[in-house]
Design a protein around this motif. Structure first.
Motif, mmCIF file in Angstrom:
data_model
loop_
_atom_site.group_PDB
_atom_site.id
_atom_site.type_symbol
_atom_site.label_atom_id
_atom_site.label_comp_id
_atom_site.label_asym_id
_atom_site.label_seq_id
_atom_site.Cartn_x
_atom_site.Cartn_y
_atom_site.Cartn_z
ATOM 1 N N ASN A 140 6.314 10.142 22.832
ATOM 2 C CA ASN A 140 5.581 11.329 23.267
ATOM 3 C C ASN A 140 5.769 11.539 24.769
ATOM 4 N N LEU A 141 6.146 12.762 25.162
ATOM 5 C CA LEU A 141 6.450 13.132 26.547
ATOM 6 C C LEU A 141 7.662 12.393 27.088
ATOM 7 N N PHE A 142 8.553 11.974 26.190
ATOM 8 C CA PHE A 142 9.816 11.366 26.615
ATOM 9 C C PHE A 142 10.836 12.481 26.855
ATOM 10 N N GLU A 143 11.519 12.432 27.993
ATOM 11 C CA GLU A 143 12.491 13.466 28.338
ATOM 12 C C GLU A 143 13.795 13.217 27.584
ATOM 13 N N LEU A 144 14.192 14.181 26.791
ATOM 14 C CA LEU A 144 15.424 14.087 26.011
ATOM 15 C C LEU A 144 16.180 15.396 26.135
ATOM 16 N N GLY A 145 17.329 15.320 26.780
ATOM 17 C CA GLY A 145 18.138 16.519 26.955
ATOM 18 C C GLY A 145 17.520 17.525 27.895
ATOM 19 N N GLY A 146 16.709 17.077 28.861
ATOM 20 C CA GLY A 146 16.112 17.999 29.816
ATOM 21 C C GLY A 146 14.800 18.598 29.357
ATOM 22 N N GLN A 147 14.267 18.198 28.199
ATOM 23 C CA GLN A 147 12.986 18.692 27.711
ATOM 24 C C GLN A 147 12.105 17.522 27.301
ATOM 25 N N TYR A 148 10.810 17.691 27.491
ATOM 26 C CA TYR A 148 9.860 16.630 27.184
ATOM 27 C C TYR A 148 9.389 16.773 25.738
ATOM 28 N N LEU A 149 9.644 15.745 24.948
ATOM 29 C CA LEU A 149 9.276 15.785 23.538
ATOM 30 C C LEU A 149 7.765 15.742 23.375
ATOM 31 N N ARG A 150 7.278 16.450 22.376
ATOM 32 C CA ARG A 150 5.885 16.361 21.954
ATOM 33 C C ARG A 150 5.874 15.695 20.587
ATOM 34 N N VAL A 151 5.340 14.502 20.534
ATOM 35 C CA VAL A 151 5.404 13.690 19.313
ATOM 36 C C VAL A 151 3.979 13.365 18.866
ATOM 37 N N GLY A 152 3.715 13.580 17.593
ATOM 38 C CA GLY A 152 2.411 13.272 17.013
ATOM 39 C C GLY A 152 2.558 12.952 15.540
ATOM 40 N N LYS A 153 1.482 12.479 14.940
ATOM 41 C CA LYS A 153 1.539 12.107 13.531
ATOM 42 C C LYS A 153 1.408 13.336 12.647
ATOM 43 N N GLY A 154 2.017 13.285 11.461
ATOM 44 C CA GLY A 154 1.901 14.363 10.509
ATOM 45 C C GLY A 154 0.489 14.455 9.960
ATOM 46 N N LEU A 155 -0.071 15.660 9.952
ATOM 47 C CA LEU A 155 -1.454 15.866 9.527
ATOM 48 C C LEU A 155 -1.568 16.354 8.095
ATOM 49 N N THR A 156 -0.474 16.761 7.484
ATOM 50 C CA THR A 156 -0.511 17.297 6.126
ATOM 51 C C THR A 156 0.612 16.673 5.305
ATOM 52 N N PRO A 157 0.521 16.743 3.984
ATOM 53 C CA PRO A 157 1.661 16.314 3.164
ATOM 54 C C PRO A 157 2.876 17.196 3.442
ATOM 55 N N PRO A 158 4.059 16.764 3.039
ATOM 56 C CA PRO A 158 5.268 17.568 3.302
ATOM 57 C C PRO A 158 5.141 18.957 2.690
ATOM 58 N N LEU A 159 5.393 19.967 3.496
ATOM 59 C CA LEU A 159 5.374 21.364 3.079
ATOM 60 C C LEU A 159 6.696 22.001 3.462
ATOM 61 N N PRO A 160 7.144 23.023 2.730
ATOM 62 C CA PRO A 160 8.369 23.730 3.135
ATOM 63 C C PRO A 160 8.196 24.377 4.497
ATOM 64 N N PHE A 161 9.285 24.465 5.251
ATOM 65 C CA PHE A 161 9.237 25.099 6.553
ATOM 66 C C PHE A 161 8.956 26.594 6.398
ATOM 67 N N PRO A 162 8.277 27.211 7.386
ATOM 68 C CA PRO A 162 8.045 28.663 7.325
ATOM 69 C C PRO A 162 9.361 29.422 7.255
ATOM 70 N N GLY A 163 9.406 30.419 6.391
ATOM 71 C CA GLY A 163 10.607 31.221 6.229
ATOM 72 C C GLY A 163 11.585 30.679 5.211
ATOM 73 N N THR A 164 11.298 29.516 4.626
ATOM 74 C CA THR A 164 12.165 28.944 3.608
ATOM 75 C C THR A 164 11.551 29.159 2.230
ATOM 76 N N PRO A 165 12.335 29.090 1.137
ATOM 77 C CA PRO A 165 11.776 29.275 -0.203
ATOM 78 C C PRO A 165 10.685 28.262 -0.503
ATOM 79 N N GLY A 166 9.560 28.771 -1.018
ATOM 80 C CA GLY A 166 8.439 27.906 -1.360
ATOM 81 C C GLY A 166 7.512 27.619 -0.210
ATOM 82 N N ALA A 167 7.747 28.249 0.963
ATOM 83 C CA ALA A 167 6.896 27.995 2.110
ATOM 84 C C ALA A 167 5.542 28.667 1.929
#
Length: 523
Positions: free
Chosen positions: A261-288
């Motif tokens: 979390n907040l580790f710089e990778l490729g010039g940007q600081y990552l935001r890392v956290g735990k998943g809060l929900t079961p796996p869901l389809p990405f927005p804009g994909t079939p079944g989302a």
């Protein structure tokens, strides 16, 4: 009585059919052949049913038909009830997901607009909407807004990291909307279901990084079952800057969150956290799904795994080489501005215009080769240092022996990964220059003009630090000035330290750039 008569009639019919079917075989018993004189004693022929028996038989058939229809109707009603309950549960989960994606932002400076709020909060994840309430008389917003993200994890990380941060000269307040407790049971259920998957949310991913690059960095914490980045529907083979990583055990998930979390990778600081929900389809994909706090983790690894460090350095070098190569092939090199890594948490302040020097193709190629060589050398040095357990300084040795927990893991990790930046910082802090009563809207521009004598000022942050929890506690004002180079920062310290200003002796010193980027402005 009716059922007994029905059974009697059915038995008589069955006996009749059995006798007729076996009559042929009864004509020739075992051991006899056609032509033998065999006497067969057949049962008496069944007579026709009487009218009373026919009536009973018809009544029995009617009763069976009614029972069959009643059973079918009851089964359909039960199925419809189950479907309605499933639809209601799906609607409740959908509403809970929508509320988990929303945050409240208060105490917003009146001159900030929705695009400014979006620029501050977008690094945590894609924003679906920003709702700011305006006063019809003054034509200004009322000082608060509701932000809706596309993922619950982005909203949760923004809430944890942005509450109390200075934006536009004010400490903003970030929380949940008032109607969130109504969906608390469903949200709790989603959190319990999410524990079955050891998923990690990763935001603010550089657009040039692929799933393979991200996986190579995070697989140092444990075996990865899946790594998926949200695809960009309008741009094939591109992602939207966030994704999910699933580990095969819980400890690997916690280690990755605490270290990356907040580790710089490729010039940007990552935001890392735990998943809060079961796996869901990405927005804009079939079944989302279109949607209308955490337990303190155990001790995390005290050092970044060498495999992760090497992979991160290689990925950063790859991006640096790509950007410089694009700069080398552009028609107007003087108009190509190299992307600077955006700080993870910063006060909103418009930086002064920066004049970009002209870069020839030969110089750009040389810089690209130098960046790749430096990145590889840093990766090898960091890997060898971690393996051998030898630190570069005594302070780092003390940090290595400490147990990293909670939010301190971010700061300590940033300190260890940026030792050179601590020695050559571009940030200067001014103390005892003004009091809390002297802070106004013109202070930032005055500090920018004064410090501009020593170099190009990229940013000025005004931080007011209260020295206690009491209402009348003393408030110390710190002025953080970010220059373009360490040489300019050192010149500013030499020129302003000990200077007499407004009846006060100004104290100027260099400030840890890693802490400044992580918004750690308190001593």
């Amino acid at each position: 009585m009716l059922i007994a008569n029905l059974l009697y009639c059915l038995c008589r019919f069955c006996c009749c059919y059995i006798v007729c079917g076996l009559s042929f075989f009864l004509r020739f018993p075992l051991g006899c052949v056609p032509g033998d004189d065999v006497q067969i004693h057949l049962p008496p022929i069944i007579t026709d049913l009487t009218p009373q028996q026919l009536t009973l038989l018809n009544d029995a058939k009617t009763y069976c038909m009614e029972q069959s229809v009643t059973h079918v109707v009851r089964k359909q009603a039960t199925s419809q009830q189950q479907n309605m309950m499933a639809l209601q549960e799906a609607a409740q989960r959908q509403r809970a997901l929508m509320l988990m994606c929303r945050i409240y932002v208060g105490s917003i400076y009146y001159e900030l607009k929705d695009e400014n709020i979006k620029a501050v909060f977008s690094p945590f994840g894609p924003i679906r909407s920003i709702d700011m309430s305006f006063d019809p008389q003054t034509q200004r917003h009322k000082g608060y807004a509701f932000i809706e993200y596309e993922t619950p994890e982005a909203a949760q990380i923004a809430l944890e990291q942005m509450n109390g941060v200075v934006v536009g000269g004010r400490n903003i307040k970030v929380g949940r909307p008032n109607n969130v407790p109504q969906a608390a049971p469903v949200i709790q259920q989603l959190h319990q279901e999410a524990e079955s998957w050891h998923r990690v949310y990763v935001g603010s991913i550089h657009p040039d990084l692929s799933e393979i690059d991200v996986k190579s960095v995070f697989e140092a914490f444990g075996r990865i079952k899946s790594c998926e980045l949200c695809p960009e529907p309008s741009r094939p083979n591109r992602h939207r800057g966030y994704g999910y990583i699933e580990y095969d055990n819980r400890q690997s998930k916690l280690d990755a969150i605490a270290s990356m979390n907040l580790f710089e990778l490729g010039g940007q600081y990552l935001r890392v956290g735990k998943g809060l929900t079961p796996p869901l389809p990405f927005p804009g994909t079939p079944g989302a799904i279109n949607p209308f706090m955490a337990v303190a983790p155990p001790s995390a690894p005290t050092t970044l795994p060498p495999a992760a460090a090497a992979a991160a350095a290689a990925v950063t070098a790859k991006i640096a080489q790509t950007e410089l190569s694009e700069q080398m092939h552009t028609d107007s090199p003087q108009t190509s501005i190299r992307r600077e890594p955006s700080p993870p948490i910063a006060a909103f302040s418009a930086p002064p215009p920066v004049t970009q020097p002209k870069i020839s193709p030969v110089e750009a190629a040389a810089k690209a080769a130098k960046a790749v060589a430096n990145a590889k050398a840093s990766a090898e040095k960091l890997t060898a240092s971690v393996k051998s357990g030898v630190s570069e300084s005594a302070s780092l040795q003390e940090e290595e022996s400490m147990e990293i927990k909670g939010s301190n893991a971010r700061l300590m990790l940033m300190q260890k990964l940026s030792t050179r930046q601590q020695q050559e910082s571009t940030v200067m802090v001014l103390k005892n220059m003004v009091s809390a009563d002297e802070v106004d809207e013109e202070l930032e521009s005055e500090v920018t003009d004064e410090c501009g004598k020593y170099g190009v000022v990229r940013k000025v942050v005004i931080y007011q630090e209260r020295q206690g929890h009491e209402e009348d506690a003393e408030v110390i004002v710190k002025l953080f000035v970010a220059f373009n180079s360490p040489h300019e920062a050192e010149a500013g310290v030499k020129g302003l330290d000990g200077r007499w200003f407004g009846g006060k002796t100004v104290r100027a010193e260099l400030y840890d750039e890693a802490k400044f980027k992580a918004n750690q402005l308190s001593d």
